[in-house]
Design an enzyme around this catalytic site. Sequence first.
Site, PDB file in Angstrom:
ATOM      1  N   LYS A  13     -78.237 -34.134  29.211  1.00  0.00           N
ATOM      2  CA  LYS A  13     -79.076 -35.323  29.041  1.00  0.00           C
ATOM      3  C   LYS A  13     -78.780 -36.057  27.727  1.00  0.00           C
ATOM      4  O   LYS A  13     -78.091 -35.533  26.861  1.00  0.00           O
ATOM      5  CB  LYS A  13     -80.543 -34.899  29.114  1.00  0.00           C
ATOM      6  CG  LYS A  13     -80.914 -34.357  30.504  1.00  0.00           C
ATOM      7  CD  LYS A  13     -82.408 -34.290  30.628  1.00  0.00           C
ATOM      8  CE  LYS A  13     -82.806 -33.933  32.050  1.00  0.00           C
ATOM      9  NZ  LYS A  13     -84.238 -34.209  32.262  1.00  0.00           N
ATOM     10  N   PHE A  61     -95.654 -38.835  33.533  1.00  0.00           N
ATOM     11  CA  PHE A  61     -94.555 -38.947  32.571  1.00  0.00           C
ATOM     12  C   PHE A  61     -93.358 -39.717  33.131  1.00  0.00           C
ATOM     13  O   PHE A  61     -92.314 -39.802  32.485  1.00  0.00           O
ATOM     14  CB  PHE A  61     -94.109 -37.556  32.096  1.00  0.00           C
ATOM     15  CG  PHE A  61     -93.727 -36.609  33.215  1.00  0.00           C
ATOM     16  CD1 PHE A  61     -92.481 -36.671  33.823  1.00  0.00           C
ATOM     17  CD2 PHE A  61     -94.627 -35.632  33.663  1.00  0.00           C
ATOM     18  CE1 PHE A  61     -92.133 -35.801  34.847  1.00  0.00           C
ATOM     19  CE2 PHE A  61     -94.290 -34.760  34.686  1.00  0.00           C
ATOM     20  CZ  PHE A  61     -93.025 -34.849  35.283  1.00  0.00           C
ATOM     21  N   ARG A  89     -79.946 -22.495  37.203  1.00  0.00           N
ATOM     22  CA  ARG A  89     -81.348 -22.615  36.757  1.00  0.00           C
ATOM     23  C   ARG A  89     -81.726 -21.461  35.829  1.00  0.00           C
ATOM     24  O   ARG A  89     -82.458 -21.656  34.861  1.00  0.00           O
ATOM     25  CB  ARG A  89     -82.296 -22.733  37.952  1.00  0.00           C
ATOM     26  CG  ARG A  89     -82.093 -24.093  38.633  1.00  0.00           C
ATOM     27  CD  ARG A  89     -83.185 -24.519  39.553  1.00  0.00           C
ATOM     28  NE  ARG A  89     -84.506 -24.670  38.977  1.00  0.00           N
ATOM     29  CZ  ARG A  89     -85.044 -25.837  38.602  1.00  0.00           C
ATOM     30  NH1 ARG A  89     -84.347 -26.955  38.650  1.00  0.00           N
ATOM     31  NH2 ARG A  89     -86.273 -25.883  38.175  1.00  0.00           N
ATOM     32  N   THR A  95     -88.685 -24.875  32.368  1.00  0.00           N
ATOM     33  CA  THR A  95     -88.779 -26.318  32.101  1.00  0.00           C
ATOM     34  C   THR A  95     -89.366 -26.582  30.719  1.00  0.00           C
ATOM     35  O   THR A  95     -88.901 -27.477  30.008  1.00  0.00           O
ATOM     36  CB  THR A  95     -89.640 -27.001  33.188  1.00  0.00           C
ATOM     37  OG1 THR A  95     -89.036 -26.742  34.456  1.00  0.00           O
ATOM     38  CG2 THR A  95     -89.726 -28.498  32.964  1.00  0.00           C
ATOM     39  N   ARG A 106     -82.120 -24.343  27.481  1.00  0.00           N
ATOM     40  CA  ARG A 106     -83.275 -25.084  26.948  1.00  0.00           C
ATOM     41  C   ARG A 106     -83.798 -24.453  25.672  1.00  0.00           C
ATOM     42  O   ARG A 106     -84.237 -25.155  24.763  1.00  0.00           O
ATOM     43  CB  ARG A 106     -84.354 -25.214  28.022  1.00  0.00           C
ATOM     44  CG  ARG A 106     -83.941 -26.253  29.057  1.00  0.00           C
ATOM     45  CD  ARG A 106     -84.801 -26.248  30.267  1.00  0.00           C
ATOM     46  NE  ARG A 106     -84.379 -27.280  31.200  1.00  0.00           N
ATOM     47  CZ  ARG A 106     -84.789 -27.346  32.457  1.00  0.00           C
ATOM     48  NH1 ARG A 106     -85.640 -26.451  32.921  1.00  0.00           N
ATOM     49  NH2 ARG A 106     -84.362 -28.298  33.236  1.00  0.00           N
ATOM     50  N   HIS A 119     -80.350 -30.850  33.129  1.00  0.00           N
ATOM     51  CA  HIS A 119     -80.943 -30.864  34.462  1.00  0.00           C
ATOM     52  C   HIS A 119     -80.088 -29.988  35.369  1.00  0.00           C
ATOM     53  O   HIS A 119     -78.867 -29.960  35.241  1.00  0.00           O
ATOM     54  CB  HIS A 119     -80.949 -32.295  35.034  1.00  0.00           C
ATOM     55  CG  HIS A 119     -81.212 -32.335  36.516  1.00  0.00           C
ATOM     56  ND1 HIS A 119     -82.485 -32.347  37.033  1.00  0.00           N
ATOM     57  CD2 HIS A 119     -80.367 -32.296  37.581  1.00  0.00           C
ATOM     58  CE1 HIS A 119     -82.401 -32.350  38.363  1.00  0.00           C
ATOM     59  NE2 HIS A 119     -81.132 -32.316  38.720  1.00  0.00           N
TER      60      HIS A 119
HETATM   61  P1  ADP Z   1     -86.864 -28.980  36.222  1.00  0.00           P
HETATM   62  O1  ADP Z   1     -85.794 -29.841  35.644  1.00  0.00           O
HETATM   63  O2  ADP Z   1     -87.022 -27.662  35.497  1.00  0.00           O
HETATM   64  O3  ADP Z   1     -86.747 -28.853  37.713  1.00  0.00           O
HETATM   65  P2  ADP Z   1     -88.967 -30.904  36.719  1.00  0.00           P
HETATM   66  O4  ADP Z   1     -88.141 -31.319  37.894  1.00  0.00           O
HETATM   67  O5  ADP Z   1     -90.371 -30.460  36.957  1.00  0.00           O
HETATM   68  O6  ADP Z   1     -88.227 -29.744  35.925  1.00  0.00           O
HETATM   69  O7  ADP Z   1     -89.009 -32.061  35.663  1.00  0.00           O
HETATM   70  C1  ADP Z   1     -88.044 -33.050  35.642  1.00  0.00           C
HETATM   71  C2  ADP Z   1     -88.126 -33.877  34.412  1.00  0.00           C
HETATM   72  O8  ADP Z   1     -89.451 -34.256  34.079  1.00  0.00           O
HETATM   73  C3  ADP Z   1     -87.589 -33.205  33.169  1.00  0.00           C
HETATM   74  O9  ADP Z   1     -86.724 -34.155  32.543  1.00  0.00           O
HETATM   75  C4  ADP Z   1     -88.746 -32.914  32.270  1.00  0.00           C
HETATM   76  O10 ADP Z   1     -88.395 -33.150  30.922  1.00  0.00           O
HETATM   77  C5  ADP Z   1     -89.762 -33.904  32.720  1.00  0.00           C
HETATM   78  N1  ADP Z   1     -91.063 -33.268  32.683  1.00  0.00           N
HETATM   79  C6  ADP Z   1     -91.469 -32.248  33.476  1.00  0.00           C
HETATM   80  N2  ADP Z   1     -92.753 -31.909  33.173  1.00  0.00           N
HETATM   81  C7  ADP Z   1     -93.135 -32.739  32.163  1.00  0.00           C
HETATM   82  C8  ADP Z   1     -94.317 -32.908  31.405  1.00  0.00           C
HETATM   83  N3  ADP Z   1     -95.407 -32.143  31.612  1.00  0.00           N
HETATM   84  N4  ADP Z   1     -94.341 -33.873  30.446  1.00  0.00           N
HETATM   85  C9  ADP Z   1     -93.275 -34.648  30.229  1.00  0.00           C
HETATM   86  N5  ADP Z   1     -92.101 -34.562  30.906  1.00  0.00           N
HETATM   87  C10 ADP Z   1     -92.031 -33.618  31.857  1.00  0.00           C
HETATM   88 MG    MG Z   2     -86.590 -30.545  39.035  1.00  0.00          MG
END
Ligand code: ADP
Ligand code: MG
Length: 144
Positions: A13, A61, A89, A95, A106, A119
């Site tokens: 990212k 968000f 993952r 996350t 991370r 991601h």
């Molecule tokens: P992952 O990438 O672990 O599958 P998600 O798909 O839930 O996680 O989240 C995708 C994106 O949303 C990520 O870029 C993450 O930074 C952002 N994100 C997830 N949860 C939050 C949160 N509570 N507040 C701000 N950004 C979030």
């Molecule tokens: Mg995701």
Amino acid sequence: MPAAMERTLSIIKPDAVAKSMTGPIIEKIEGAGLKPIAMRMLHLTQAQAEAFYAVHRERPFFSSLVKFMTSGPVVVSALEGEDAIRRYRDLMGATNPEEAAEGTLRRLFAANIEQYAVHGSDASETARQEISFVFRELEGVERS
Ligand code: ADP
Ligand code: MG
């Protein structure tokens, strides 16, 4: 039964690219035995970032996520390996970087839950969609 050969989409990212962490992250990916079969740098437009994260459209968000993802270039790669989706993952970690295990991407490279470095696709169907979103030309190509 050997685990199935899979492909997953990785995005390094804007925060990690800006901090010159692209090389260290790719080193960890290759060190974990995941093979990049395609890789490029690109700067997502707002429309592309909104489309990529459409599943999160209703989340509070969403607009800050899109703003962040378009704030600078990203490095996208398609990774191949046995059980690649779960393994990548696992390598990324939780996350929330504060909950991510020692040694995960991370934990090592994310500043916080919004600026969280990497991601990875979360299932085979999303992996297929995400890879074709950025690498249409990869359809049907084998790594040589
Ligand atoms: P992952 O990438 O672990 O599958 P998600 O798909 O839930 O996680 O989240 C995708 C994106 O949303 C990520 O870029 C993450 O930074 C952002 N994100 C997830 N949860 C939050 C949160 N509570 N507040 C701000 N950004 C979030
Ligand atoms: Mg995701």
